[in-house]
Design an enzyme around this catalytic site. Structure first.
Site, PDB file in Angstrom:
ATOM      1  N   ASP A  19      39.692  29.390  33.763  1.00  0.00           N
ATOM      2  CA  ASP A  19      40.111  30.406  34.727  1.00  0.00           C
ATOM      3  C   ASP A  19      39.074  30.419  35.857  1.00  0.00           C
ATOM      4  O   ASP A  19      37.956  29.923  35.698  1.00  0.00           O
ATOM      5  CB  ASP A  19      40.179  31.769  34.032  1.00  0.00           C
ATOM      6  CG  ASP A  19      40.435  32.911  34.995  1.00  0.00           C
ATOM      7  OD1 ASP A  19      41.437  32.867  35.719  1.00  0.00           O
ATOM      8  OD2 ASP A  19      39.601  33.833  35.025  1.00  0.00           O
ATOM      9  N   ASP A  21      38.667  33.379  38.791  1.00  0.00           N
ATOM     10  CA  ASP A  21      38.133  34.701  39.132  1.00  0.00           C
ATOM     11  C   ASP A  21      37.660  35.428  37.882  1.00  0.00           C
ATOM     12  O   ASP A  21      38.426  35.642  36.941  1.00  0.00           O
ATOM     13  CB  ASP A  21      39.204  35.545  39.850  1.00  0.00           C
ATOM     14  CG  ASP A  21      39.650  34.912  41.153  1.00  0.00           C
ATOM     15  OD1 ASP A  21      38.784  34.691  42.012  1.00  0.00           O
ATOM     16  OD2 ASP A  21      40.847  34.632  41.299  1.00  0.00           O
TER      17      ASP A  21
END
Length: 340
Positions: A19, A21
């Protein structure tokens, strides 16, 4: 019982699906140890994939942004929710269909690449609405989306993340804007990104992974999506969710592993062993009590090994529901809230 050696996560898996953010960066600031961890994966000869729900950038733009953050990346290493959403939408509408884009130019580009015609205003030939986060998205574009959805257009959301981690804190994410249209129309969107499993399935297939690991900071997107795809997941405590959130999560949102950050991705990683009502990991352990509480036999909950032991107990004994008991120290005294 055969004990497995203390292999590092780099030795246990062959592809790492990161991922962005809250896991690698906060806005334009790299999270400590993130860049080194990505480089360590590459140095070990493993595949790196960046799987993001962020709909505001094309893969090329996302790669450029990671470079600015200090993490070199290539566009072909990205799987984004706009890519997945556009592909799914193309399967639901005729070729060349008109699609209203409630989002930014990068989302419109994915719609066009999938063989559909993106527009910015509702009209009679709009067959579908696709919605993704953009910092410039305002009321007028949301209103256009509401008009089309009320007429019966197919509605596809890239993701439903309620918040978006930035360098200043948590800001409203695409899910918050989706909620506005849901409230205005009474309709429910189809969802392409995490926690739907498609993004991680596509990412793993894209690199031919046999033992992929999802790495993220959110239980409701990264971890749930990984579990639904049948892929192991590592929760890092650098973004939205903390350790206590993980311990008390519904089983579908329970991670395989938890680490404070990515510093020790290549360090020896003892795996927990469960024997009846007791789990141990290295020299530390935890035990179920008759009241449904968990007593820490050795160490402190901040110890990574103890976290793994507790998670192993939860996975075995609370497979159908979230754990609601208490954490007790070795003397049976209840512990207070667990620090992040």
């Amino acid at each position: 019982m055969i004990r497995r050696p203390d292999l590092s996560l780099l030795e246990q898996y062959d592809a790492f699906l990161f991922d962005l953010d809250g896991t690698l960066m906060h806005g334009a600031r790299q999270i400590p140890h993130a860049g080194d961890a990505v480089e360590a994966v590459r140095a070990a000869g493993h595949h790196v994939v960046f799987a993001t729900n962020n709909a505001s950038r094309t893969p090329r733009q996302a790669a450029d942004h990671l470079g600015v953050v200090g993490i070199p990346a290539r566009a072909e290493e990205f799987v984004t929710s706009p890519q997945v959403a556009a592909r799914l939408l193309a399967d639901r509408v005729p070729a060349g269909a008109t699609v209203l884009v409630v989002g930014g130019p990068s989302l419109a580009a994915e719609v066009e690449a999938a063989g559909m015609v993106p527009v910015e205003e509702d009209r009679e030939d709009v067959a579908a609405v696709i919605q993704g986060w953009s910092p410039d998205l305002g009321w007028s574009r949301l209103a256009e989306g509401a008009y089309a959805i009320r007429r019966g257009a197919v509605w596809m959301a890239t993701n439903v993340d309620a918040t978006l981690p930035t360098e200043r804190g948590l800001a409203p994410g695409n899910g918050s804007l989706v909620a506005a249209l849901r409230h205005a129309t009474g309709a429910e969107p189809l969802v392409a990104g995490k926690p739907e499993p498609g993004m991680f399935t596509v990412a793993a297939q894209q690199v031919g992974a046999r033992r992929p690991l999802v790495i993220g900071d959110r239980l409701d997107t990264d971890i749930e999506g990984a579990n639904r795809a049948g892929i192991d997941a590592l929760l890092v405590l650098t973004g939205v969710d903390g350790l206590e959130d993980a311990l008390r999560a519904d089983p579908v949102r329970r991670p395989t592993h938890v680490l404070p950050d990515l510093e020790r991705l290549g360090a020896p990683f003892a795996l927990p062993v469960v024997e009846g009502d007791r789990a141990r990991c290295g020299a530390v352990g935890a035990t179920w009590t008759d009241q449904g509480d968990i007593r820490l036999d050795h160490g402190d909950i901040a110890d990574d090994r103890l976290q793994r032991a507790v998670l192993a107990l939860l996975a075995v004994h609370s497979a159908e529901q979230a754990w609601t008991g208490r954490l007790l120290d070795a003397r049976g005294t209840a512990l207070g809230p667990i620090p992040r």
